[in-house]
Design an enzyme around this catalytic site. Sequence first.
Site, mmCIF file in Angstrom:
data_model
loop_
_atom_site.group_PDB
_atom_site.id
_atom_site.type_symbol
_atom_site.label_atom_id
_atom_site.label_comp_id
_atom_site.label_asym_id
_atom_site.label_seq_id
_atom_site.Cartn_x
_atom_site.Cartn_y
_atom_site.Cartn_z
ATOM 1 N N GLN A 1 -18.417 154.213 7.033
ATOM 2 C CA GLN A 1 -17.264 154.621 7.827
ATOM 3 C C GLN A 1 -16.081 154.675 6.757
ATOM 4 O O GLN A 1 -15.410 153.803 6.188
ATOM 5 C CB GLN A 1 -17.257 153.326 8.800
ATOM 6 C CG GLN A 1 -15.548 153.539 9.499
ATOM 7 C CD GLN A 1 -15.237 152.438 10.289
ATOM 8 O OE1 GLN A 1 -15.284 151.269 10.083
ATOM 9 N NE2 GLN A 1 -14.473 152.494 11.357
ATOM 10 N N GLU B 1 -16.940 149.095 19.805
ATOM 11 C CA GLU B 1 -17.149 147.631 19.485
ATOM 12 C C GLU B 1 -16.981 146.762 20.926
ATOM 13 O O GLU B 1 -17.521 145.714 20.891
ATOM 14 C CB GLU B 1 -16.481 147.327 18.329
ATOM 15 C CG GLU B 1 -16.664 146.274 17.479
ATOM 16 C CD GLU B 1 -15.949 145.711 16.191
ATOM 17 O OE1 GLU B 1 -14.770 146.034 16.553
ATOM 18 O OE2 GLU B 1 -16.574 145.258 15.368
ATOM 19 N N SER C 1 -7.045 143.496 13.017
ATOM 20 C CA SER C 1 -6.710 141.999 12.409
ATOM 21 C C SER C 1 -6.261 141.290 13.538
ATOM 22 O O SER C 1 -6.085 141.936 14.763
ATOM 23 C CB SER C 1 -5.660 142.104 11.429
ATOM 24 O OG SER C 1 -4.430 142.467 12.093
HETATM 25 C C1 LIG Z 1 -15.021 142.765 5.020
HETATM 26 C C2 LIG Z 1 -14.343 144.090 5.293
HETATM 27 C C3 LIG Z 1 -15.031 145.179 5.613
HETATM 28 C C4 LIG Z 1 -14.274 146.358 6.050
HETATM 29 N N1 LIG Z 1 -14.917 147.779 6.482
HETATM 30 C C5 LIG Z 1 -14.408 148.743 6.288
HETATM 31 C C6 LIG Z 1 -15.248 150.056 6.364
HETATM 32 O O1 LIG Z 1 -16.672 149.923 6.517
HETATM 33 N N2 LIG Z 1 -14.581 151.079 6.607
HETATM 34 C C7 LIG Z 1 -13.065 151.063 6.837
HETATM 35 O O2 LIG Z 1 -12.615 152.207 6.988
HETATM 36 N N3 LIG Z 1 -12.345 149.936 6.627
HETATM 37 C C8 LIG Z 1 -12.984 148.898 6.530
HETATM 38 N N4 LIG Z 1 -12.107 147.511 6.296
HETATM 39 C C9 LIG Z 1 -10.818 147.677 6.355
HETATM 40 C C10 LIG Z 1 -10.123 147.203 7.377
HETATM 41 O O3 LIG Z 1 -10.439 148.031 8.641
HETATM 42 C C11 LIG Z 1 -8.717 147.008 7.069
HETATM 43 O O4 LIG Z 1 -8.590 145.867 6.038
HETATM 44 C C12 LIG Z 1 -7.990 146.426 8.318
HETATM 45 O O5 LIG Z 1 -7.720 147.812 9.175
HETATM 46 C C13 LIG Z 1 -6.655 146.012 7.842
HETATM 47 O O6 LIG Z 1 -5.712 146.978 6.904
HETATM 48 P P1 LIG Z 1 -5.176 146.657 5.615
HETATM 49 O O7 LIG Z 1 -6.406 145.873 5.020
HETATM 50 O O8 LIG Z 1 -4.573 147.757 5.021
HETATM 51 O O9 LIG Z 1 -4.042 145.586 6.179
HETATM 52 P P2 LIG Z 1 -2.591 145.938 6.853
HETATM 53 O O10 LIG Z 1 -2.888 146.948 7.909
HETATM 54 O O11 LIG Z 1 -1.890 146.334 5.675
HETATM 55 O O12 LIG Z 1 -2.073 144.540 7.317
HETATM 56 C C14 LIG Z 1 -1.645 143.570 6.448
HETATM 57 C C15 LIG Z 1 -1.073 142.357 7.381
HETATM 58 O O13 LIG Z 1 -0.011 142.944 8.139
HETATM 59 C C16 LIG Z 1 -0.298 142.751 9.557
HETATM 60 N N5 LIG Z 1 0.125 143.768 10.528
HETATM 61 C C17 LIG Z 1 -0.190 145.057 10.247
HETATM 62 N N6 LIG Z 1 0.368 145.900 11.158
HETATM 63 C C18 LIG Z 1 0.817 145.009 12.032
HETATM 64 C C19 LIG Z 1 1.778 145.021 13.360
HETATM 65 N N7 LIG Z 1 1.855 146.154 13.947
HETATM 66 N N8 LIG Z 1 2.017 144.083 13.849
HETATM 67 C C20 LIG Z 1 1.629 142.642 13.561
HETATM 68 N N9 LIG Z 1 1.242 142.574 12.328
HETATM 69 C C21 LIG Z 1 0.807 143.696 11.554
HETATM 70 C C22 LIG Z 1 -1.999 142.555 9.623
HETATM 71 O O14 LIG Z 1 -2.414 141.804 10.838
HETATM 72 C C23 LIG Z 1 -2.288 141.845 8.380
HETATM 73 O O15 LIG Z 1 -2.162 140.488 8.411
HETATM 74 C C24 LIG Z 1 -12.825 146.396 6.050
HETATM 75 C C25 LIG Z 1 -12.266 145.299 5.552
HETATM 76 C C26 LIG Z 1 -12.890 144.305 5.412
HETATM 77 C C27 LIG Z 1 -12.027 142.988 5.058
#
Ligand SMILES: Cc1cc2nc3c(=O)[nH]c(=O)nc-3n(C[C@H](O)[C@H](O)[C@H](O)COP(=O)(O)OP(=O)(O)OC[C@H]3O[C@@H](n4cnc5c(N)ncnc54)[C@H](O)[C@@H]3O)c2cc1C
Length: 390
Positions: A130, A248, A373
């Site tokens: 993905q 999901e 998240s």
């Molecule tokens: C084990 C694992 C597997 C994954 N596999 C895939 C995959 O196969 N393909 C893929 O595309 N992605 C994948 N991901 C990525 C995952 O979808 C993202 O990590 C997730 O969407 C969060 O984005 P970010 O890490 O950029 O954090 P951010 O979006 O930068 O968030 C950082 C923090 O801010 C908080 N936050 C952000 N926006 C808000 C809001 N509006 N209100 C309140 N709090 C907020 C979040 O909750 C978090 O605590 C994977 C992640 C993990 C950990």
Amino acid sequence: MDLSYTAEEEKFREELRGWLRAHIPEEWTRPGFWASLPSAESFEMRREWERDKALAGFAGIQWPTEYGGRGGTPGMKAIYDEETVRARAPQTVNPLGLTFLAPTVMAIGTDAQRKEIIGPMLRNEVIWCQGFSEPGAGSDLAALSCKGVRDGDDFVVNGQKVWTTNAVHGDKIFTLVRTEPGAERHRGISMLLIDMHQPGVEARPLKQISGASEFGEVFFTDARVPASECLGELGDGWRTAMLLLSFERGASGIAQYTEFRRQYDEIASVARALGRDRDPVVRGKLAGVLTELECLRYHAMHVLTQVEQGRDLGFEASMTKLQWSETFQDLWEVFDDVLGPDATLREPVPGLDLTAMHAQAMWSRSVTIWGGSSQVQRNIVAERVLGLPR
Ligand SMILES: Cc1cc2nc3c(=O)[nH]c(=O)nc-3n(C[C@H](O)[C@H](O)[C@H](O)COP(=O)(O)OP(=O)(O)OC[C@H]3O[C@@H](n4cnc5c(N)ncnc54)[C@H](O)[C@@H]3O)c2cc1C
């Protein structure tokens, strides 16, 4: 809430149990077995085993038979989830394809896409990744910047994806790409199905705290993809992505409950082995998390009943994600409480190897991030379920 299964569903359980008994070698079920193998070897073994399971008719349990599924009920899917966890069956190597892509293709794919994608995915001939998240786009997915420029019948794609599960094992990747420069944030995005075995695609593993590299980065440098390899309409990828993510939401939490309940027993055994079960604080924490687990079980059965009655759970599914992911984290925090000052030791007493359990404890940290998240799920519940102001 209905806690029982039909006679036909129980018959399916017996059949599945028999197959699993005959096809899972005892050594595979030992804690730490899979982690002890080189990751490429473990992936290939699981890939083959899962293909045999599909050929035996135990895959796509709820999918229509015309797509190679079993045409079963939600109850059969719940039984499948329970029994595979109980038998310690290997985990799927194609989770993104099976959970997200296949139901989307069934819903909005062309006939050719249904034929080309679903069968080979069930038999693990094609492993899907993905490609949504980018270094600058996670929770705020519409900030994505990966670009596709039209060149004849193809798009030429440049950009980077990150946290891509199975990046190094992937054959194809369903990818959100900006194909209309200058369009508004949620528009001009297309979901392109990109072949990962071409010179313009490079997958690099990312090492996790556990030492494993279940995910990685994917770089596109003039990668080519035929414009016909688009799922949904060109430029309408946001809508396709929202549909895909909604699948999901059918998950009830039964599989999670079954697995976590077994893990609870393992943690309680460690407490006994270390004499920590006599500590009243540890006992209280174990009792607390057991209560949470039972709440998860009843929630899962409630959701399953709703799904069986044909109710679309919609945004309420965020409550299921919140409940199972936070229960899972609480469970593994109790593991740390059980170990106390020995929390960093792999073998706190001779013969008690906790390597596999430590890996689970570390994995538990990720579940409140992926799939939306906890903070984002709470926003959804507040705004879309409870109707609170933004
Ligand atoms: C084990 C694992 C597997 C994954 N596999 C895939 C995959 O196969 N393909 C893929 O595309 N992605 C994948 N991901 C990525 C995952 O979808 C993202 O990590 C997730 O969407 C969060 O984005 P970010 O890490 O950029 O954090 P951010 O979006 O930068 O968030 C950082 C923090 O801010 C908080 N936050 C952000 N926006 C808000 C809001 N509006 N209100 C309140 N709090 C907020 C979040 O909750 C978090 O605590 C994977 C992640 C993990 C950990």
